[in-house]
Structures are given as structure tokens and as C-alpha cells.
Design a protein around this motif. Structure first.
Motif, PDB file in Angstrom:
ATOM      1  N   SER A 223       5.465  -5.221   5.490  1.00 31.11           N
ATOM      2  CA  SER A 223       6.481  -5.660   4.691  1.00 31.11           C
ATOM      3  C   SER A 223       7.563  -5.063   4.553  1.00 31.11           C
ATOM      4  O   SER A 223       7.442  -3.606   4.467  1.00 31.11           O
TER       5      SER A 223
ATOM      6  N   TRP B 268       3.189   7.896   0.855  1.00 28.03           N
ATOM      7  CA  TRP B 268       4.476   7.116   1.510  1.00 28.03           C
ATOM      8  C   TRP B 268       5.683   8.090   1.021  1.00 28.03           C
ATOM      9  O   TRP B 268       5.940   8.558   0.065  1.00 28.03           O
TER      10      TRP B 268
ATOM     11  N   PRO C  12       5.317  -1.067   8.686  1.00 27.98           N
ATOM     12  CA  PRO C  12       4.766  -1.795   7.655  1.00 27.98           C
ATOM     13  C   PRO C  12       4.840  -3.404   8.057  1.00 27.98           C
ATOM     14  O   PRO C  12       5.685  -3.597   8.660  1.00 27.98           O
TER      15      PRO C  12
ATOM     16  N   SER D 193       9.394  -4.150   2.063  1.00 23.57           N
ATOM     17  CA  SER D 193       9.576  -3.446   1.008  1.00 23.57           C
ATOM     18  C   SER D 193       8.616  -2.350   0.608  1.00 23.57           C
ATOM     19  O   SER D 193       8.284  -2.032  -0.545  1.00 23.57           O
ATOM     20  N   SER D 194       7.890  -2.195   1.515  1.00 29.50           N
ATOM     21  CA  SER D 194       6.425  -1.752   1.443  1.00 29.50           C
ATOM     22  C   SER D 194       6.513  -0.246   1.130  1.00 29.50           C
ATOM     23  O   SER D 194       7.381   0.544   1.665  1.00 29.50           O
ATOM     24  N   THR D 195       6.014   0.478   0.123  1.00 29.72           N
ATOM     25  CA  THR D 195       5.711   1.856  -0.226  1.00 29.72           C
ATOM     26  C   THR D 195       4.213   2.134  -0.361  1.00 29.72           C
ATOM     27  O   THR D 195       3.845   2.980  -0.806  1.00 29.72           O
ATOM     28  N   SER D 196       3.473   1.033   0.337  1.00 28.65           N
ATOM     29  CA  SER D 196       1.967   1.114   0.363  1.00 28.65           C
ATOM     30  C   SER D 196       1.444   2.454   0.741  1.00 28.65           C
ATOM     31  O   SER D 196       1.946   2.871   1.850  1.00 28.65           O
TER      32      SER D 196
ATOM     33  N   ARG E  20      11.259   4.994   4.334  1.00 25.87           N
ATOM     34  CA  ARG E  20      11.366   3.787   5.054  1.00 25.87           C
ATOM     35  C   ARG E  20      12.786   3.573   5.446  1.00 25.87           C
ATOM     36  O   ARG E  20      13.805   3.952   4.802  1.00 25.87           O
TER      37      ARG E  20
ATOM     38  N   SER F  39       8.344   3.421   8.682  1.00 23.78           N
ATOM     39  CA  SER F  39       7.987   4.213   7.637  1.00 23.78           C
ATOM     40  C   SER F  39       7.322   5.459   8.230  1.00 23.78           C
ATOM     41  O   SER F  39       6.929   5.626   9.221  1.00 23.78           O
TER      42      SER F  39
ATOM     43  N   ASP G  88      -1.939  -2.220   5.102  1.00 24.98           N
ATOM     44  CA  ASP G  88      -0.546  -2.578   5.038  1.00 24.98           C
ATOM     45  C   ASP G  88       0.463  -2.264   6.015  1.00 24.98           C
ATOM     46  O   ASP G  88       1.628  -2.401   6.068  1.00 24.98           O
ATOM     47  N   TYR G  89      -0.024  -1.799   7.124  1.00 26.64           N
ATOM     48  CA  TYR G  89       0.604  -1.205   8.235  1.00 26.64           C
ATOM     49  C   TYR G  89       0.111  -1.871   9.638  1.00 26.64           C
ATOM     50  O   TYR G  89      -1.070  -1.972   9.650  1.00 26.64           O
TER      51      TYR G  89
END
Length: 124
Positions: free
Chosen positions: A100, A46, A98, A102-105, A49, A34, A110-111
Motif C-alpha cells: 500500500s 516503520w 509495501p 500509504s502504509s506505515t505498517s 517511505r 520503505s 503488508d509488504y
């Protein structure tokens, strides 16, 4: 583990920059990656990705159509080409891995891995 961003700098509105993120110490080709940014005085945003290869990419609405994320797994390197830059794109840009797909955190928790960032300034 290292993630080292480069390619930032001062550019005029409407200009183009390409950022690079050279990685080492983990299986780059097996990880989603990301790009995030932090404008001055604001929180993390964010922006993009990419999947295991260049076939899966996602973008925030703020950069869609202007920014392109790619990767070269042979070089363990992530790229962000930024076209038609605007003053509001001024920020420190970070690459991150990331935890995950699907993460947009925008939470650092979360990374798994982060770079130290590269400054992009868009100004005339």
C-alpha cells in the motif's frame, strides 16, 4: 526477487551512515519503497517511505530531520542516509516494498518483498 541491504556497521553517537538496498526481479521504479528497523529485543518499527521518485517522502517522528531516504531508479537502488546517530538507532535495518502506498505498517504481511537486513550499532 532480491533486496540486498548493505552499509551497516559500528558508528559513534553523532556519526553518519548511509545504507543501500539493491533490488532485482521486480519493477523497482513502479513501486513505493520503505525502510523499517528492529532494535534488539523489540518489534519492527516503520521509519520511512518514498514514492516513485524522490519527490514524495515520509518519516517517522523518531528519525525526522536526521534520516533521508532517496532512490536511484536507474540503478534499482534505495538509500537511507542517517545523520546524528543515537544509541537508540541501534537496530537491524530492512528495506521492503509495501503493498500500500500509504502504509506505515510493521506487519510483514503488508509488504510484498523484504531484504535480509543490515546491522547498525551506535556506540562509543
Amino acid at each position: 526477487v532480491q533486496l540486498v541491504e548493505s552499509g551497516g556497521g559500528l558508528v559513534q553517537p553523532g556519526g553518519t551512515l548511509t545504507l543501500s538496498c539493491v533490488t532485482s526481479g521486480f519493477d523497482f521504479g513502479d513501486r513505493y519503497m520503505s525502510w523499517l528497523r528492529q532494535p534488539p529485543g523489540k518489534g519492527l518499527e516503520w521509519i520511512s517511505r518514498i514514492g516513485y521518485d524522490n519527490s514524495v517522502t515520509h518519516y517517522a517522528d523518531s528519525v525526522k530531520g536526521r534520516f533521508t531516504v532517496t532512490r536511484d531508479n536507474a540503478k534499482n537502488t534505495l538509500y537511507l542516509k542517517m545523520n546524528n546517530l543515537r544509541a537508540e538507532d541501534t537496530a537491524i535495518y530492512y528495506c521492503a516494498q509495501p503493498n500500500s502506498r500509504s502504509s506505515t505498517s510493521t506487519s510483514r504481511n503488508d509488504y510484498d518483498y523484504w531484504g535480509h537486513g543490515t546491522q547498525v550499532t551506535v556506540s562509543s
